[in-house]
Design an enzyme around this catalytic site. Structure first.
Site, PDB file in Angstrom:
ATOM      1  N   ASP A  30       0.847  -1.197   0.000  1.00 17.40           N
ATOM      2  CA  ASP A  30       0.000   0.000   0.000  1.00 17.40           C
ATOM      3  C   ASP A  30       0.886   1.252   0.000  1.00 17.40           C
ATOM      4  O   ASP A  30       1.914   1.305   0.686  1.00 17.40           O
ATOM      5  CB  ASP A  30      -0.906  -0.005   1.237  1.00 17.40           C
ATOM      6  CG  ASP A  30      -2.060   0.967   1.117  1.00 17.40           C
ATOM      7  OD1 ASP A  30      -3.215   0.515   1.020  1.00 17.40           O
ATOM      8  OD2 ASP A  30      -1.809   2.194   1.100  1.00 17.40           O
ATOM      9  N   ILE A  31       0.481   2.257  -0.769  1.00 21.15           N
ATOM     10  CA  ILE A  31       1.266   3.485  -0.898  1.00 21.15           C
ATOM     11  C   ILE A  31       1.235   4.316   0.393  1.00 21.15           C
ATOM     12  O   ILE A  31       2.136   5.127   0.638  1.00 21.15           O
ATOM     13  CB  ILE A  31       0.752   4.308  -2.107  1.00 21.15           C
ATOM     14  CG1 ILE A  31       1.832   5.228  -2.652  1.00 21.15           C
ATOM     15  CG2 ILE A  31      -0.512   5.081  -1.774  1.00 21.15           C
ATOM     16  CD1 ILE A  31       1.489   5.832  -3.999  1.00 21.15           C
ATOM     17  N   ASN A  87     -12.975  -3.456   2.596  1.00 22.28           N
ATOM     18  CA  ASN A  87     -13.933  -2.358   2.749  1.00 22.28           C
ATOM     19  C   ASN A  87     -14.908  -2.382   1.577  1.00 22.28           C
ATOM     20  O   ASN A  87     -14.506  -2.651   0.446  1.00 22.28           O
ATOM     21  CB  ASN A  87     -13.192  -1.024   2.773  1.00 22.28           C
ATOM     22  CG  ASN A  87     -12.230  -0.917   3.954  1.00 22.28           C
ATOM     23  OD1 ASN A  87     -12.517  -1.410   5.037  1.00 22.28           O
ATOM     24  ND2 ASN A  87     -11.087  -0.281   3.735  1.00 22.28           N
ATOM     25  N   GLY A  93     -15.809   2.437   4.104  1.00 24.01           N
ATOM     26  CA  GLY A  93     -14.513   3.105   3.990  1.00 24.01           C
ATOM     27  C   GLY A  93     -13.783   2.819   2.691  1.00 24.01           C
ATOM     28  O   GLY A  93     -12.582   3.058   2.591  1.00 24.01           O
ATOM     29  N   HIS A 100     -10.353  -5.261  -3.290  1.00 29.18           N
ATOM     30  CA  HIS A 100      -9.024  -5.548  -2.747  1.00 29.18           C
ATOM     31  C   HIS A 100      -9.118  -5.961  -1.289  1.00 29.18           C
ATOM     32  O   HIS A 100      -9.994  -5.508  -0.555  1.00 29.18           O
ATOM     33  CB  HIS A 100      -8.086  -4.343  -2.897  1.00 29.18           C
ATOM     34  CG  HIS A 100      -8.655  -3.065  -2.351  1.00 29.18           C
ATOM     35  ND1 HIS A 100      -9.579  -2.311  -3.041  1.00 29.18           N
ATOM     36  CD2 HIS A 100      -8.448  -2.415  -1.178  1.00 29.18           C
ATOM     37  CE1 HIS A 100      -9.902  -1.247  -2.332  1.00 29.18           C
ATOM     38  NE2 HIS A 100      -9.237  -1.292  -1.185  1.00 29.18           N
TER      39      HIS A 100
HETATM   40  P1  5GP Z   1      -9.847   1.338   0.406  1.00 29.69           P
HETATM   41  O1  5GP Z   1     -10.117   2.507   1.309  1.00 29.69           O
HETATM   42  O2  5GP Z   1     -10.464   1.511  -0.954  1.00 29.69           O
HETATM   43  O3  5GP Z   1     -10.216   0.024   1.036  1.00 29.69           O
HETATM   44  O4  5GP Z   1      -8.282   1.266   0.246  1.00 29.69           O
HETATM   45  C1  5GP Z   1      -7.600   1.814  -0.835  1.00 29.69           C
HETATM   46  C2  5GP Z   1      -6.126   1.717  -0.514  1.00 29.69           C
HETATM   47  O5  5GP Z   1      -5.409   1.924  -1.708  1.00 29.69           O
HETATM   48  C3  5GP Z   1      -5.635   2.737   0.504  1.00 29.69           C
HETATM   49  O6  5GP Z   1      -5.035   2.067   1.604  1.00 29.69           O
HETATM   50  C4  5GP Z   1      -4.612   3.563  -0.291  1.00 29.69           C
HETATM   51  O7  5GP Z   1      -3.502   3.953   0.484  1.00 29.69           O
HETATM   52  C5  5GP Z   1      -4.228   2.617  -1.413  1.00 29.69           C
HETATM   53  N1  5GP Z   1      -3.814   3.272  -2.649  1.00 29.69           N
HETATM   54  C6  5GP Z   1      -4.466   4.266  -3.300  1.00 29.69           C
HETATM   55  N2  5GP Z   1      -3.809   4.614  -4.425  1.00 29.69           N
HETATM   56  C7  5GP Z   1      -2.725   3.797  -4.490  1.00 29.69           C
HETATM   57  C8  5GP Z   1      -1.655   3.677  -5.436  1.00 29.69           C
HETATM   58  O8  5GP Z   1      -1.569   4.374  -6.450  1.00 29.69           O
HETATM   59  N3  5GP Z   1      -0.708   2.732  -5.174  1.00 29.69           N
HETATM   60  C9  5GP Z   1      -0.770   1.925  -4.066  1.00 29.69           C
HETATM   61  N4  5GP Z   1       0.202   1.029  -3.908  1.00 29.69           N
HETATM   62  N5  5GP Z   1      -1.761   2.025  -3.164  1.00 29.69           N
HETATM   63  C10 5GP Z   1      -2.724   2.945  -3.361  1.00 29.69           C
END
Ligand code: 5GP
Ligand code: ZN
Length: 114
Positions: A30-31, A87, A93, A100
């Site tokens: 995760d970034i 999520n 969230g 994912h």
């Molecule tokens: P969500 O809130 O949709 O469950 O989680 C999305 C996740 O994707 C977040 O933890 C966010 O930090 C991660 N994320 C968003 N954009 C990118 C990206 O461009 N690269 C990576 N590696 N992670 C990302």
């Protein structure tokens, strides 16, 4: 899906720190990590949310646990343990609308989650 950030990581159009890959799944760091280990485990097929799973996804989803198992081994987090989170939609969230699994480890997790 051309505008989807995770589809772009899957197609290698944008960079991800890839941990694991097979024909159905990709895992990358995760970034914006929320724990010392924070891996995103994504199906290569663009499925927006858990609500979009259909009968034809049984094979992909059936392999999800095995893929998580491989990644916990690679990351060496099976002991003392870890958390997996999916999520779904705004109240869950979800920010990226490509299904994912979050794998979080390396610190004590708390309950209830925020
Ligand atoms: P969500 O809130 O949709 O469950 O989680 C999305 C996740 O994707 C977040 O933890 C966010 O930090 C991660 N994320 C968003 N954009 C990118 C990206 O461009 N690269 C990576 N590696 N992670 C990302
Ligand atoms: Zn996508």
């Amino acid at each position: 899906m051309s505008s989807c950030i995770f589809c772009k990581i899957i197609s290698k159009e944008i960079e991800g720190k890839i941990i694991y890959e097979d024909d159905q799944w990709l895992a990358f760091d995760d970034i914006n990590p929320q724990a010392p280990v924070h891996v995103l485990i994504v199906p290569k097929e663009h499925i927006p949310t858990l609500n979009d799973l259909k009968e034809n996804h049984r094979d992909i989803i059936g392999n999800m646990g095995v893929v998580i198992n491989k990644i916990t081994e690679i990351k060496n987090v099976r002991e003392p343990g870890f958390r997996v989170v999916i999520n779904c939609n705004p109240a869950g969230g979800q920010l990226v609308y490509h299904l994912h699994v979050h794998l979080l480890a390396g610190r004590q997790m708390h309950w209830p989650p925020g």
